[in-house]
Motif scaffolding. Structure first.
Motif, PDB file in Angstrom:
ATOM      1  N   GLU A  55       0.845  -1.206   0.000  1.00  0.00           N
ATOM      2  CA  GLU A  55       0.000   0.000   0.000  1.00  0.00           C
ATOM      3  C   GLU A  55       0.879   1.255   0.000  1.00  0.00           C
ATOM      4  N   LEU A  56       1.988   1.194   0.686  1.00  0.00           N
ATOM      5  CA  LEU A  56       2.904   2.327   0.725  1.00  0.00           C
ATOM      6  C   LEU A  56       3.425   2.654  -0.666  1.00  0.00           C
ATOM      7  N   SER A  57       3.773   1.626  -1.447  1.00  0.00           N
ATOM      8  CA  SER A  57       4.282   1.892  -2.792  1.00  0.00           C
ATOM      9  C   SER A  57       3.189   2.496  -3.680  1.00  0.00           C
ATOM     10  N   ARG A  58       1.932   2.118  -3.457  1.00  0.00           N
ATOM     11  CA  ARG A  58       0.829   2.744  -4.218  1.00  0.00           C
ATOM     12  C   ARG A  58       0.734   4.223  -3.888  1.00  0.00           C
ATOM     13  N   GLU A  59       0.949   4.556  -2.635  1.00  0.00           N
ATOM     14  CA  GLU A  59       0.907   5.968  -2.222  1.00  0.00           C
ATOM     15  C   GLU A  59       2.017   6.760  -2.913  1.00  0.00           C
ATOM     16  N   LYS A  62       1.162   7.812  -6.393  1.00  0.00           N
ATOM     17  CA  LYS A  62       0.194   8.912  -6.503  1.00  0.00           C
ATOM     18  C   LYS A  62       0.904  10.259  -6.562  1.00  0.00           C
ATOM     19  N   ASP A  63       2.072  10.346  -5.952  1.00  0.00           N
ATOM     20  CA  ASP A  63       2.827  11.597  -5.916  1.00  0.00           C
ATOM     21  C   ASP A  63       4.234  11.327  -6.435  1.00  0.00           C
ATOM     22  N   ASP A  67       7.835  11.392  -4.469  1.00  0.00           N
ATOM     23  CA  ASP A  67       8.629  10.171  -4.390  1.00  0.00           C
ATOM     24  C   ASP A  67      10.044  10.424  -4.898  1.00  0.00           C
TER      25      ASP A  67
END
Length: 87
Positions: A55-59, A62-63, A67
């Motif tokens: 889930e962290l990598s999906r976040e 998004k930005d 990142d």
């Protein structure tokens, strides 16, 4: 920082730490370990970690700019750490 130093600095279950250290010992005594899978305890830990951080990598995706900035700062930090250790 090598893997054993990283392992010393982490908080993981004692039985998982022992399983990892056992693998390191086997690797030190043999040329190649072959294609055998790691112990189930290590496999479970890796699978759970992947699920926790997916889930962290999906976040991050998004930005992308954020990142990239974070990656740049992490790279800078690790370079400074290495240079400091070598001096």
């Amino acid at each position: 920082m090598n893997m054993l130093e990283c392992l010393e600095a982490t908080s993981i279950a004692p039985d998982l730490r022992a399983a990892i250290l056992d693998l390191v010992q086997v690797k030190k005594q043999t040329r190649e370990m072959g294609e055998a899978p790691p112990p189930m305890l290590v496999q479970s830990f890796l699978r759970d970690a992947f699920q926790r951080y997916s889930e962290l990598s999906r976040e991050f995706r998004k930005d992308a700019d954020g990142d990239q900035r974070a990656q740049h700062l992490a790279d800078k930090f690790y370079v400074q750490e290495v240079l400091q250790r070598d001096s």
